[in-house]
Enzyme design. Sequence first.
Site, PDB file in Angstrom:
ATOM      1  N   ASP B 169       0.858  -1.186   0.000  1.00 45.02           N
ATOM      2  CA  ASP B 169       0.000   0.000   0.000  1.00 45.02           C
ATOM      3  C   ASP B 169       0.893   1.235   0.000  1.00 45.02           C
ATOM      4  OD1 ASP B 169      -1.774  -2.084   0.451  1.00 45.02           O
ATOM      5  OD2 ASP B 169      -2.999  -0.957   1.886  1.00 45.02           O
ATOM      6  N   LYS B 232      -6.783   3.422  -3.320  1.00 44.38           N
ATOM      7  CA  LYS B 232      -7.187   3.360  -1.919  1.00 44.38           C
ATOM      8  C   LYS B 232      -7.403   4.775  -1.421  1.00 44.38           C
ATOM      9  CE  LYS B 232      -5.114   1.950   2.526  1.00 44.38           C
ATOM     10  NZ  LYS B 232      -3.992   1.257   3.161  1.00 44.38           N
ATOM     11  N   LYS B 268     -10.081   0.383  -2.471  1.00 44.74           N
ATOM     12  CA  LYS B 268     -10.033   0.092  -1.038  1.00 44.74           C
ATOM     13  C   LYS B 268     -10.438   1.340  -0.275  1.00 44.74           C
ATOM     14  CE  LYS B 268      -6.870  -1.247   2.700  1.00 44.74           C
ATOM     15  NZ  LYS B 268      -5.541  -1.788   3.032  1.00 44.74           N
TER      16      LYS B 268
END
Lengths: 477, 332, 289
Positions: B169, B232, B268
Amino acid sequence: MTSWEYAPAPESREIARLRPSYRMFVGGEFVEGTGEPLKTVNPATEEVLAEVSTASASDVDKAVATARKAQEKVWGRMPGAERAKYIFRIARMIAERGRELAVLESLDNGKPIRESRDVDIPTASAHFFYHAGWADKLDYAGYGPDPQPLGVAGQVIPWNFPLLMASWKIAPALACGNTVVLKPAETTPLTALVLAEIIQQADLPPGVVNILPGAGDVGSTLVNHPGVDKVAFTGSTEVGKSIQSSLAGTGKKLTLELGGKAANIVFDDAPLDQAVEGIVNGIFFNQGHVCCAGSRLLVSESIADELLATLHQRVSTLRVGDPLDKNTDVGAINSGMQLAKIRELVAAGDAEGAERWTSPCPLPERGFFFAPTVFANVSQSMRIAREEIFGPVLSVLTFRTPDEAVAKANNTPYGLSAGIWTEKGSRILWMADRMRAGVVWANTFNRFDPTAPFGGYQESGFGREGGRTGLEAYLNV
Amino acid sequence: MAAAPQATTSGADPTTARAAPPADLADLTRDESTLRRFLYGLPGVDAVGVEARAASLATRSIKKASKLWAIDTAIRMVDLTTLEGADTPGKVRTLAAKARRPDPERPGVPSVAAVCVYPDLVATAVAGLAGSEVGVASVATAFPSGRAALPVKLADVADAVAAGATEVDMVIDRGAFLSGRYGLVFDEITAVRAACGEAHLKVILETGELATYDNVRRASWLALLAGGDFIKTSTGKISPAATLPVTHVMLQAVRDFHARTGQRRGVKAAGGIRNTKEAIRYLVAVHEVAGEEWLTPSLFRFGASSLLNDLLMQRRAQHEGHYSGPDYVTVD
Amino acid sequence: MSEVRLTVAKTYKLYLGGAFPRSESGRSYPVTDQAGAFLANAAQASRKDARDAVVAARKAFGGWSGATAYNRGQVLYRVAELLEGRRDQFIAEVSASEGLKPAVAKSTVDAAIDRWVWYAGWTDKIATVFGAANPVAGPYFSFSVPEPTGVVAVFAPQSSSLLGLVSVLAPVIASGNTCVVVAGEDRPLPAITLSEVLATSDVPGGVVNILTGRTAELAPWLASHADVNALDLGGVAAANRVELEKAAAGTVKRVLRVPVEEPDWTQAPGTGRLRALLETKTVWHPMGA
């Protein structure tokens, strides 16, 4: 793989406290009408909901006489501040019984509970609340000192927003010192009669508001009654014209809120996802039973294919069905008659060569339902581009330049509303300036507020409802 | 293992397979000015409109079998996260155990998608999850601010991948983005992508710092063009973190990216999603905006810590017909 | 040598689209003073003249309604200046038409000029006074602006040939409407002279069109004309108004509420006539960053 389903999440019908019979409201009492009783039907199931007494010509006489007496002896003389307190009470009590009214409205009208709960009922309450505040401030409304009421208002309202339209009519009339005789629509009388109950509980002096259910003949008797000083009508242009004609020479003050064929104009630089939402909201809100519905989509030819594809995808997700289900987006068509009219115009669209797309959504087996429909390749001359369908049917046309968009948008005898979608500020203002329509929504659609005047140009009627401007309809100025 | 670390459905999921963007899109990123023109050419987002739409969808209600399915799906979508300065191997081991068997008393409860930790704790997580299908995600690239030189960021990523992270991430350089240096942001993502090797790349936009929905849309496309497998919302360190309208905009981006390229990329939502009710609202948004195909852990994730326990409590309530309490799920 | 000079008699014609044509019908009718003495022949407009006048008014609507309020104010004020310049001519004509004593005629003409000035000052106040910023309950900027209704058919008062005419005409055009005026049937001369003033002022051709002739003949055509948006039936005999109102309903025209008897035009006019020919347009836009 997935089992994603919106299982039915119905609001309980019990909440509506439905009774087997309802009576008309005259002189502060619920009384039996001497007209032929009507049966009001749940359009989602075709079941009879209740029997409702209706008014005869002599009932209209009585109601008008009662209203006259109440106006002259009580309401017209009452200080504005006192009138205000009564109207505030009504606003609060509508909110208190909001869910009951919402469920009853959805049962009687067929509109999704999401809309009756989130739009109709709160806006109705807000309308009373807003106008209550005017009652003791009319001197400041810009019509000169001490503006006087007109007297008795005869009001006839449609079936598409039954309680909301009753509020739009009654609240300003009361604030300005008039008394009211109101006829709700034949197919949707119930919430107006619960409003009568609220009015009774609010202890409004007898005769200030009278509610007479019935069909068109009662409306006609009412508006033509010599004891009525002011007529307010919301409904079809056809009936509006006949009322205007029948009132010729009487000197009665008249306001009309009639039909529309609004253009929703999408430019190539629009915020497309929101435009799609706006188009959907514009034509499928309340099953398209909206006088200001965005029934003509005018889209820039350069993005037409793309927009149409996205639109089809989005419309496919609309859930048509049980109005009491919280997940329902599109409810039932209000009556079999209206459904027949929609079908007839859709058939005309087919016959005239427009390209029809119908949402593949499942429809309930019983009840009056019509699947969301989008016609592409529509030309200005087709009936579906000119006539008000008053149903979930969108006609899509294209344009190339802003001037062409303006010309096509204004090319109708109606002039109620218009939508503009573009991110360019100066173009929004340029377009808004040129729309011959009473309400212009830019980058949004179907917004209503008691502070914002609403009403039409040309054959969409005259007079405004809401805001300072709306008071003029109920004052002798 | 390949790109799909989570306990998903049978077989390889073609939608997440690594594929180069189509040629016409590759062309968009050939130089900074072309990229900028493309990003500025994306349709605008009307803030009030997207918020109204998100609020209206949030009133959708799902019931019974669907709700049970939604709760289990949400559990499978959780990236169980701990990103504290105070994290220890012990904490991460506990989390790993929870991730494998979120509700030990009820074997039917699925595992979560992944455990998400800082790079130095990846090895601990990998050990704790050995033999399970739960992925190990690591934040990297000088998380959460991203304020470090590129070589430092790449070393951070390499470290995490070497320790066994199956998902990375990363954070984008918001400073560069807000000052209009889109090429720099793009190049950085591309470089991180390369450093990831087989690991899945999630690109954190930190939407709370991008501030406008127009920026969120542009950053989403930028990350997708640069090869992010997921976009995300947030680090969880900035408020606001994930919001429904922001997630709407990002879901629209992956939907549109799919329409243009045929490739499905994931979203996400991270930070601030604490209970089942909210999680289900996100799933409604996924279903309505992107489509049913996205209702899978390979295409939608929740970055959360406390959400899991609420999902477990609600799951029990649904199955057992009475409400559960916090003492009946484990505090980890 | 005799100094008696024969005056050059004026030919009174229609005022249509900025030009002065005769009636397409070729008809005229004699106009007399209150004592019955012949004053002039006035053109007797036909339904086709009325139709052409509506076309001219519609054509002028875009430009006039789109002009800035400041500009309309300037143009109307200029009309007042020119009225002042022709004051004596108007006094003579009003005196002859209405049979007024010179002093009364004088004060009537002065009042007409002052009335025109009053409306000239309204043009750029209308939106301020009748518009609104609407404090709606939501993240939207909402405002309401008054706009002109469109093409208005005005049946001018039958008695007050200038003050009455100005009192009904000026509020129509002040807000940006264009109009077709049917002059008082028996007292049309001041109206025609007014049209000469309008023609030489900066009022664009077609904004005001003045027809002379038989009110009862022309009224049905204008009342039923689909491209007319509003009617002022003040100059129509009360008995004829009902039918015209019914005809107006055919296209939902706005019909001014006017008293049966001609009012005292010297009274302060108020804003009723301005308001009656305004449409309110409400515009909404979201507010979001």
